[in-house]
Motif scaffolding. Structure first.
Motif, PDB file in Angstrom:
ATOM      1  N   ALA A  30       3.603   6.154  -6.473  1.00  0.00           N
ATOM      2  CA  ALA A  30       3.549   7.038  -5.440  1.00  0.00           C
ATOM      3  C   ALA A  30       2.741   8.162  -6.211  1.00  0.00           C
ATOM      4  O   ALA A  30       1.868   9.031  -5.620  1.00  0.00           O
ATOM      5  CB  ALA A  30       4.835   7.282  -4.809  1.00  0.00           C
ATOM      6  N   ALA A  31       3.480   8.747  -7.246  1.00  0.00           N
ATOM      7  CA  ALA A  31       2.870   9.843  -7.730  1.00  0.00           C
ATOM      8  C   ALA A  31       1.457   9.902  -8.252  1.00  0.00           C
ATOM      9  O   ALA A  31       0.626  11.014  -8.098  1.00  0.00           O
ATOM     10  CB  ALA A  31       3.778  10.077  -9.234  1.00  0.00           C
ATOM     11  N   ASP A  32       0.713   8.711  -8.336  1.00  0.00           N
ATOM     12  CA  ASP A  32      -0.483   8.491  -8.781  1.00  0.00           C
ATOM     13  C   ASP A  32      -1.520   9.128  -7.418  1.00  0.00           C
ATOM     14  O   ASP A  32      -2.616   9.453  -7.575  1.00  0.00           O
ATOM     15  CB  ASP A  32      -1.253   7.079  -9.128  1.00  0.00           C
ATOM     16  CG  ASP A  32      -0.608   6.598 -10.457  1.00  0.00           C
ATOM     17  OD1 ASP A  32      -0.540   7.593 -11.489  1.00  0.00           O
ATOM     18  OD2 ASP A  32       0.275   5.671 -10.359  1.00  0.00           O
ATOM     19  N   PHE A  33      -0.813   8.659  -6.238  1.00  0.00           N
ATOM     20  CA  PHE A  33      -1.756   9.387  -5.165  1.00  0.00           C
ATOM     21  C   PHE A  33      -1.693  10.699  -4.794  1.00  0.00           C
ATOM     22  O   PHE A  33      -2.436  11.157  -3.491  1.00  0.00           O
ATOM     23  CB  PHE A  33      -1.419   8.304  -4.080  1.00  0.00           C
ATOM     24  CG  PHE A  33      -1.732   7.000  -4.216  1.00  0.00           C
ATOM     25  CD1 PHE A  33      -2.915   6.494  -3.592  1.00  0.00           C
ATOM     26  CD2 PHE A  33      -0.877   6.052  -4.984  1.00  0.00           C
ATOM     27  CE1 PHE A  33      -3.239   5.053  -3.706  1.00  0.00           C
ATOM     28  CE2 PHE A  33      -1.282   4.648  -4.974  1.00  0.00           C
ATOM     29  CZ  PHE A  33      -2.438   4.384  -4.454  1.00  0.00           C
ATOM     30  N   LEU A  34      -0.505  11.492  -5.305  1.00  0.00           N
ATOM     31  CA  LEU A  34      -0.606  12.845  -4.931  1.00  0.00           C
ATOM     32  C   LEU A  34      -1.996  13.617  -4.862  1.00  0.00           C
ATOM     33  O   LEU A  34      -1.921  14.534  -3.994  1.00  0.00           O
ATOM     34  CB  LEU A  34       0.651  13.405  -5.753  1.00  0.00           C
ATOM     35  CG  LEU A  34       2.080  13.086  -5.445  1.00  0.00           C
ATOM     36  CD1 LEU A  34       3.003  13.731  -6.434  1.00  0.00           C
ATOM     37  CD2 LEU A  34       2.522  13.501  -4.019  1.00  0.00           C
ATOM     38  N   PRO A  35      -2.594  13.459  -5.701  1.00  0.00           N
ATOM     39  CA  PRO A  35      -3.999  14.555  -5.787  1.00  0.00           C
ATOM     40  C   PRO A  35      -4.764  14.079  -4.481  1.00  0.00           C
ATOM     41  O   PRO A  35      -5.556  14.982  -4.332  1.00  0.00           O
ATOM     42  CB  PRO A  35      -4.513  13.999  -7.155  1.00  0.00           C
ATOM     43  CG  PRO A  35      -3.360  13.610  -8.059  1.00  0.00           C
ATOM     44  CD  PRO A  35      -2.369  12.857  -6.869  1.00  0.00           C
ATOM     45  N   ALA A  36      -4.669  13.005  -4.104  1.00  0.00           N
ATOM     46  CA  ALA A  36      -5.471  12.673  -2.832  1.00  0.00           C
ATOM     47  C   ALA A  36      -4.582  12.868  -1.582  1.00  0.00           C
ATOM     48  O   ALA A  36      -5.053  12.118  -0.441  1.00  0.00           O
ATOM     49  CB  ALA A  36      -5.960  11.182  -2.707  1.00  0.00           C
ATOM     50  N   ARG A  37      -3.468  13.317  -1.680  1.00  0.00           N
ATOM     51  CA  ARG A  37      -2.520  13.200  -0.336  1.00  0.00           C
ATOM     52  C   ARG A  37      -3.322  14.235   0.919  1.00  0.00           C
ATOM     53  O   ARG A  37      -3.287  13.712   2.091  1.00  0.00           O
ATOM     54  CB  ARG A  37      -1.147  14.161  -0.581  1.00  0.00           C
ATOM     55  CG  ARG A  37      -0.428  14.395   0.512  1.00  0.00           C
ATOM     56  CD  ARG A  37       1.044  14.641   0.448  1.00  0.00           C
ATOM     57  NE  ARG A  37       1.046  15.756  -0.651  1.00  0.00           N
ATOM     58  CZ  ARG A  37       2.262  15.964  -1.330  1.00  0.00           C
ATOM     59  NH1 ARG A  37       3.275  15.463  -0.771  1.00  0.00           N
ATOM     60  NH2 ARG A  37       2.386  16.885  -2.077  1.00  0.00           N
ATOM     61  N   ASP A  38      -3.952  15.276   0.422  1.00  0.00           N
ATOM     62  CA  ASP A  38      -4.728  15.934   1.733  1.00  0.00           C
ATOM     63  C   ASP A  38      -5.792  15.038   2.288  1.00  0.00           C
ATOM     64  O   ASP A  38      -6.344  15.153   3.316  1.00  0.00           O
ATOM     65  CB  ASP A  38      -5.332  17.090   1.061  1.00  0.00           C
ATOM     66  CG  ASP A  38      -4.399  18.198   0.721  1.00  0.00           C
ATOM     67  OD1 ASP A  38      -3.020  17.959   1.163  1.00  0.00           O
ATOM     68  OD2 ASP A  38      -4.669  19.270   0.280  1.00  0.00           O
ATOM     69  N   SER A  55       0.741  -1.167   0.149  1.00  0.00           N
ATOM     70  CA  SER A  55      -0.190   0.090  -0.103  1.00  0.00           C
ATOM     71  C   SER A  55       0.756   1.398   0.024  1.00  0.00           C
ATOM     72  O   SER A  55       1.923   1.246   0.345  1.00  0.00           O
ATOM     73  CB  SER A  55      -0.972   0.054   1.032  1.00  0.00           C
ATOM     74  OG  SER A  55      -1.683  -1.018   1.187  1.00  0.00           O
ATOM     75  N   PHE A  56       0.274   2.357  -0.559  1.00  0.00           N
ATOM     76  CA  PHE A  56       0.831   3.770  -0.462  1.00  0.00           C
ATOM     77  C   PHE A  56       0.146   4.437   0.754  1.00  0.00           C
ATOM     78  O   PHE A  56      -1.102   4.532   0.787  1.00  0.00           O
ATOM     79  CB  PHE A  56       0.769   4.508  -1.876  1.00  0.00           C
ATOM     80  CG  PHE A  56       1.580   3.703  -2.914  1.00  0.00           C
ATOM     81  CD1 PHE A  56       2.917   4.057  -3.061  1.00  0.00           C
ATOM     82  CD2 PHE A  56       1.349   2.778  -3.764  1.00  0.00           C
ATOM     83  CE1 PHE A  56       3.859   3.485  -4.063  1.00  0.00           C
ATOM     84  CE2 PHE A  56       2.167   2.225  -4.698  1.00  0.00           C
ATOM     85  CZ  PHE A  56       3.217   2.504  -4.915  1.00  0.00           C
ATOM     86  N   VAL A  57       0.986   5.036   1.294  1.00  0.00           N
ATOM     87  CA  VAL A  57       0.470   6.102   2.519  1.00  0.00           C
ATOM     88  C   VAL A  57       1.343   7.341   2.554  1.00  0.00           C
ATOM     89  O   VAL A  57       2.218   7.485   1.877  1.00  0.00           O
ATOM     90  CB  VAL A  57       0.559   5.292   3.784  1.00  0.00           C
ATOM     91  CG1 VAL A  57      -0.099   4.016   3.894  1.00  0.00           C
ATOM     92  CG2 VAL A  57       2.060   5.018   4.237  1.00  0.00           C
ATOM     93  N   VAL A  58       0.754   8.444   3.064  1.00  0.00           N
ATOM     94  CA  VAL A  58       1.178   9.532   3.462  1.00  0.00           C
ATOM     95  C   VAL A  58       2.345   9.255   4.471  1.00  0.00           C
ATOM     96  O   VAL A  58       1.995   8.756   5.537  1.00  0.00           O
ATOM     97  CB  VAL A  58       0.447  10.587   3.923  1.00  0.00           C
ATOM     98  CG1 VAL A  58       0.941  12.055   4.359  1.00  0.00           C
ATOM     99  CG2 VAL A  58      -0.343  10.803   2.524  1.00  0.00           C
TER     100      VAL A  58
END
Length: 545
Positions: free
Chosen positions: A218-226, A133-136
């Protein structure tokens, strides 16, 4: 002569007794010794006596300089030297996320405030070790470590208000107005504030991303980081963890979240989240073995002290979470004081909670799960719990967490993910003010069973309700509800009420209904008019003793 000698001895013994009164306060060693299952106290991590002050690496306490590279350099240098103490001296230390190492003690002096930046661009999207999984990145994290500590009397502030949504119903009009002036965006009905449009829309973005079918980076998740709020202190698969003295406040999500860690000491820790902090849990344990939570004080926006468990290939036993001792803790605000769930599918057993206060929490003792994320939770011991001003249930067992119990009572196949709550022992629980005393909502295919209540006194608005409960016993339990009935049973089996105090009034105190209800033991002295059987025959249901 013998008389005077005897009198003198008695006076001497009496004097000694008054001079040395009985000690009522227990030590941690006392709790370990009296635990109802084998439990061993371990030593503090063996941290080398080497000091690394973050100032030596360029850190500045001005609240303006971003210090994470200096703090991380201090940690890494200390680790490379074989370990030691990384000191954060008094000051306001603005920082981005940092990662701990083995044999490191992060020590915050009194007066030190470690303030994590509200600039979310400083928190990269990462893929933790051995995870798909990818997380912040969490403000403080650690993976697969040994001998790690966070100590001192300083403060760790996660700037969680820059991450969390806020529900309008939880604020006063003035607070809501002030929040809107900070910026942010609202959902369509105007009832939830989000700090950014990316945070508000992140859930839908992630759903579409998952449906895309492409190999994600990881870059795919950047728009949802917040939207992907991090846990504040997140330790995964670590052994011999010691967290003592620090204050954790304003976390983006859970404040302290050890996952599958062994030998974890959480002592004299203070958690301070606003009561409206969405998912602002205090201390959550997810899997692990040999955990102690001692003399901690929690204000939480969600659960106060919570046990969770999910299956993991890293767990070496049938119960992913076991051997837990919680003592001398206070929870002032939260959805629950002591909580189990909602995910319990990894199994939980051997948990001892003792001498705790729950004040102004939504629920006192909250055991929750649901089909699909449940599991076997057993051998739980809870005693010497003192509650005041509980908004809902003093004690709640709920197998319909975030579901409607009224619309889904039909039996379903039992699976490993079916909630199974059994062998709970609750004693010496005193309650002054709660909406309900005890509520149990089991499943038709898996009732909540073998729950034993002993030596309890509860002053509440309503009494007790047991739905799909089996083998429940009361011994010296007094419930004083403001309204009748005292007890409502629905599809309850093998319920022993002989140790429950009933008043002398003849108005309905006990209502029994449901086709599965049978073998309800009641005191022989209970008047006939105090029992109402809803289309049930007394000879099939009641046993007077």
């Amino acid at each position: 002569m013998k008389y005077h000698l005897l009198l003198a001895c008695l006076i001497s013994i009496s004097a000694v007794g008054y001079a040395q009164p009985e000690v009522h306060e227990r030590t941690l060693a006392d709790y370990v010794h009296t635990a109802p299952f084998p439990f061993t106290l371990w030593e503090k991590p063996d941290i080398p006596n080497r000091i690394f002050n973050i100032v030596q690496f360029g850190a500045k306490p001005d609240g303006q300089t971003l210090n994470n590279k200096f703090i991380q350099q201090a940690i890494d240098t200390c680790a490379a030297a074989g370990g030691g103490v990384v000191v954060i001296p008094p000051g306001l230390w603005l920082t981005g996320p940092i990662e701990l190492r083995s044999h490191i003690e992060l020590h915050l002096d009194r007066g030190a405030m470690l303030l994590f930046t509200p600039d979310h661009s400083q928190y990269p999207i990462i893929q933790p070790p051995r995870s798909s999984s990818f997380v912040v990145a969490s403000p403080i994290s650690g993976y697969d470590l040994e001998d790690v500590a966070i100590t001192g009397e300083g403060i760790i502030d996660g700037s969680g208000d820059s991450w969390r949504p806020v529900k309008k119903e939880k604020l006063t009009a003035a607070q809501w107005k002030a929040l809107l002036q900070k910026g942010g965006v609202l959902v369509d009905n105007g009832k939830i504030w989000w700090p950014s449009a990316e945070a508000r829309d992140g859930e839908q973005y992630l759903k579409k991303l998952k449906q895309s079918g492409k190999k994600l980076t990881a870059a795919d998740f950047l728009p949802a980081r917040d939207y992907m709020r991090p846990y504040m202190v997140w330790l995964v698969r670590c052994k011999n963890v010691w967290i003592e003295g620090v204050t954790l406040k304003n976390s983006p999500k859970f404040a302290l979240y050890p996952n599958y860690c062994e030998q974890v000491m959480i002592k004299d820790v203070k958690v301070n989240n606003e009561w409206w902090a969405q998912n602002g849990d205090g201390i959550d344990i997810s899997g692990g073995k040999n955990i102690i939570i001692y003399r901690c004080t929690v204000n939480a926006g969600d659960d106060g002290i919570c046990m969770k468990s999910s299956p993991s290939r890293y767990a070496d036993s049938s119960a992913a979470l076991q051997q837990v001792l919680i003592a001398d803790c206070i929870v002032y605000h939260g959805h629950g004081g002591f909580v189990i769930g909602s995910n319990t599918d990894g199994g939980i057993r051997n948990v001892y909670v003792t001498n705790c206060n729950f004040i102004d929490t939504d629920t006192g003792i909250r055991i929750k799960s649901r089909r699909g994320s449940g599991g076997w939770v057993r051998d739980i011991y809870i005693d010497r719990i003192y509650m005041h001003n509980i908004a809902n249930e003093a004690v709640l067992f709920d197998t319909y967490y975030e579901q409607s119990s009224a619309s889904d009572t039909a039996a379903q196949p039992v699976t490993p993910e079916t909630p199974h709550f059994t062998d709970f022992h609750l004693s010496d629980i005193q309650v002054s003010g709660a909406a309900s005393a005890i509520v149990i909502r089991g499943l038709s295919e898996m009732p909540v069973e073998r729950i034993f209540f002993t030596d309890m006194h509860m002053q509440t608005d309503r009494g007790m309700q047991l739905d799909y409960a089996k083998d429940i016993a009361f011994r010296n339990v007094e419930i004083k509800p403001a309204t009748m009935p005292l007890v409502k049973l629905w599809n309850a089996n093998e319920i022993d009420l002989t140790g429950l105090t009933f008043s002398s009034q003849t108005s309905a105190q006990l209502i029994i209904s449901g086709p599965a209800s049978k073998r309800i033991r009641i005191p022989a002295r209970l008047p006939e008019g105090a029992v109402v059987l809803d289309h049930l025959e007394s000879k099939q249901v009641l046993i007077r003793e």
